[in-house]
Design a protein around this motif. Structure first.
Motif, short mmCIF file in Angstrom:
data_model
loop_
_atom_site.label_atom_id
_atom_site.label_comp_id
_atom_site.label_asym_id
_atom_site.label_seq_id
_atom_site.Cartn_x
_atom_site.Cartn_y
_atom_site.Cartn_z
N ARG A 1 -7.79 3.41 -0.18
CA ARG A 1 -8.86 4.42 -0.10
C ARG A 1 -9.51 4.39 1.27
O ARG A 1 -9.72 5.41 1.90
CB ARG A 1 -9.93 4.11 -1.15
N LYS A 2 -9.84 3.18 1.70
CA LYS A 2 -10.54 3.02 2.98
C LYS A 2 -9.69 3.60 4.11
O LYS A 2 -10.16 4.35 4.94
CB LYS A 2 -10.79 1.52 3.21
N LYS A 3 -8.40 3.27 4.09
CA LYS A 3 -7.51 3.75 5.16
C LYS A 3 -7.33 5.26 5.12
O LYS A 3 -7.32 5.92 6.14
CB LYS A 3 -6.15 3.07 5.05
N HIS B 1 -6.03 -3.65 -3.47
CA HIS B 1 -5.14 -2.76 -2.75
C HIS B 1 -5.61 -1.31 -2.82
O HIS B 1 -5.48 -0.56 -1.85
CB HIS B 1 -3.71 -2.89 -3.28
N GLU C 1 -14.18 12.23 6.04
CA GLU C 1 -15.26 12.52 5.09
C GLU C 1 -15.44 14.02 4.91
O GLU C 1 -15.65 14.75 5.88
CB GLU C 1 -16.59 11.90 5.54
N GLU D 1 0.84 -1.20 0.00
CA GLU D 1 0.00 0.00 0.00
C GLU D 1 0.87 1.25 0.00
O GLU D 1 0.58 2.23 -0.69
CB GLU D 1 -0.93 0.01 1.23
N LYS E 1 -8.67 -0.33 -3.07
CA LYS E 1 -9.84 -0.24 -2.20
C LYS E 1 -9.40 -0.08 -0.74
O LYS E 1 -9.90 0.77 -0.01
CB LYS E 1 -10.69 -1.52 -2.39
N ASN E 2 -8.41 -0.88 -0.35
CA ASN E 2 -7.90 -0.81 1.03
C ASN E 2 -7.23 0.54 1.32
O ASN E 2 -7.41 1.12 2.38
CB ASN E 2 -6.90 -1.93 1.29
N HIS F 1 -9.32 7.51 3.80
CA HIS F 1 -10.55 8.28 3.95
C HIS F 1 -11.21 8.08 5.31
O HIS F 1 -12.18 8.73 5.62
CB HIS F 1 -11.54 7.95 2.82
N HIS F 2 -10.61 7.20 6.08
CA HIS F 2 -11.15 6.93 7.41
C HIS F 2 -11.16 8.22 8.23
O HIS F 2 -10.14 8.88 8.40
CB HIS F 2 -10.28 5.87 8.11
N ASP F 3 -12.30 8.60 8.74
CA ASP F 3 -12.45 9.82 9.57
C ASP F 3 -12.17 11.11 8.81
O ASP F 3 -11.89 12.14 9.40
CB ASP F 3 -11.51 9.79 10.81
#
Ligand code: CA
Length: 239
Positions: free
Chosen positions: A208-210, A203, A216, A164, A205-206, A212-214
């Motif tokens: 992005r998730k990490k 990867h 928004e 990542e 997707k992961n 964008h966490h908190d």
């Protein structure tokens, strides 16, 4: 001075001693490099010529069956391949070191060598053209520190895996640019990973998730999917 380990780097090892080659490949992969290994000198020459822009570094054994490492170096340099080359030589071959450098090698390491010694040479060779680049890359509110291998967004640290991190580095180095799937894939994975697999998407997707966490709606720095082409990191570059 601590050594800077570079991620998102693709290395080709050409070595006919299988045990040594496997150990090097494994060691370099742990350090975050994507590594291909070839033992055949003719195949290696073709691969280097064909994928000249793909590899960031070539580690070439001097004594190979068929064409030797020095001749490979000389012939790919004659074809204008500029990829850095480090030659692995045996102790009794060191008198040829000037010859190796004359033929276009960037450096050489004498066998037997420690992994740390090779790594130091690799970092030294790879750092050469990157001395003017910042060690901390900043895009939007994302900060990537290449020396400590940490990523922060806003106040928080974002824990990333090696892959990542390597993937994000590609985007941080070229913000705003659409990076084709093939380019991302080739920089982060090696040729043995099947390119039709969805490993890149997983990867991304992961990642992005990490990231964008908190976060928004706080910042415009986001990954955009460009359908059929690849991905883009939209955001402002900061000094
Ligand atoms: Ca050999």
């Amino acid at each position: 001075m601590g050594s800077i380990t570079l991620f998102g780097m693709h290395i080709l090892i050409v070595e006919d001693e299988e045990k040594l080659a496997r150990a090097l490949k494994k060691g370099l992969e742990v350090k975050g490099f994507a590594v291909d290994w070839l033992s055949d000198s003719e195949k290696a020459r073709s691969r280097i010529l064909l994928y000249r822009d793909e590899y960031d570094l070539i580690i070439l054994d001097l004594m190979l069956p068929g064409i030797d490492g020095a001749t490979i170096t000389e012939s790919v340099r004659a074809e204008n391949v500029t990829t850095p080359i480090i030659i692995l030589t045996a102790r009794n071959e060191t008198e040829h070191k000037v010859d190796l450098l004359n033929k276009g090698a960037d450096d050489y390491v004498v066998k037997p060598f420690s992994f740390e010694e090779l790594l130091a040479r690799i970092n030294s060779v790879l750092r050469r053209p990157t001395t003017t680049q910042p060690v901390v890359l900043k895009v939007g509110d994302i900060e990537m520190d290449l020396a400590t291998r940490t990523v922060r967004r806003g106040e928080g640290e974002v824990p990333l895996t090696l892959k990542e991190f390597a993937l994000l580095e590609c985007f941080m180095r070229e913000p705003g640019v659409v990076l084709p799937r093939e380019k991302l894939f080739d920089h982060v994975w090696d040729f043995n990973t099947l390119s039709w697999s969805n490993v890149l998407d997983v990867h991304m997707k992961n990642l992005r998730k990490k990231l964008h966490h908190d976060h928004e709606g706080e910042d415009s720095t986001v990954f955009e999917t460009v359908r059929g082409v690849g991905y883009r990191l939209a955001g402002e570059v900061r000094e």
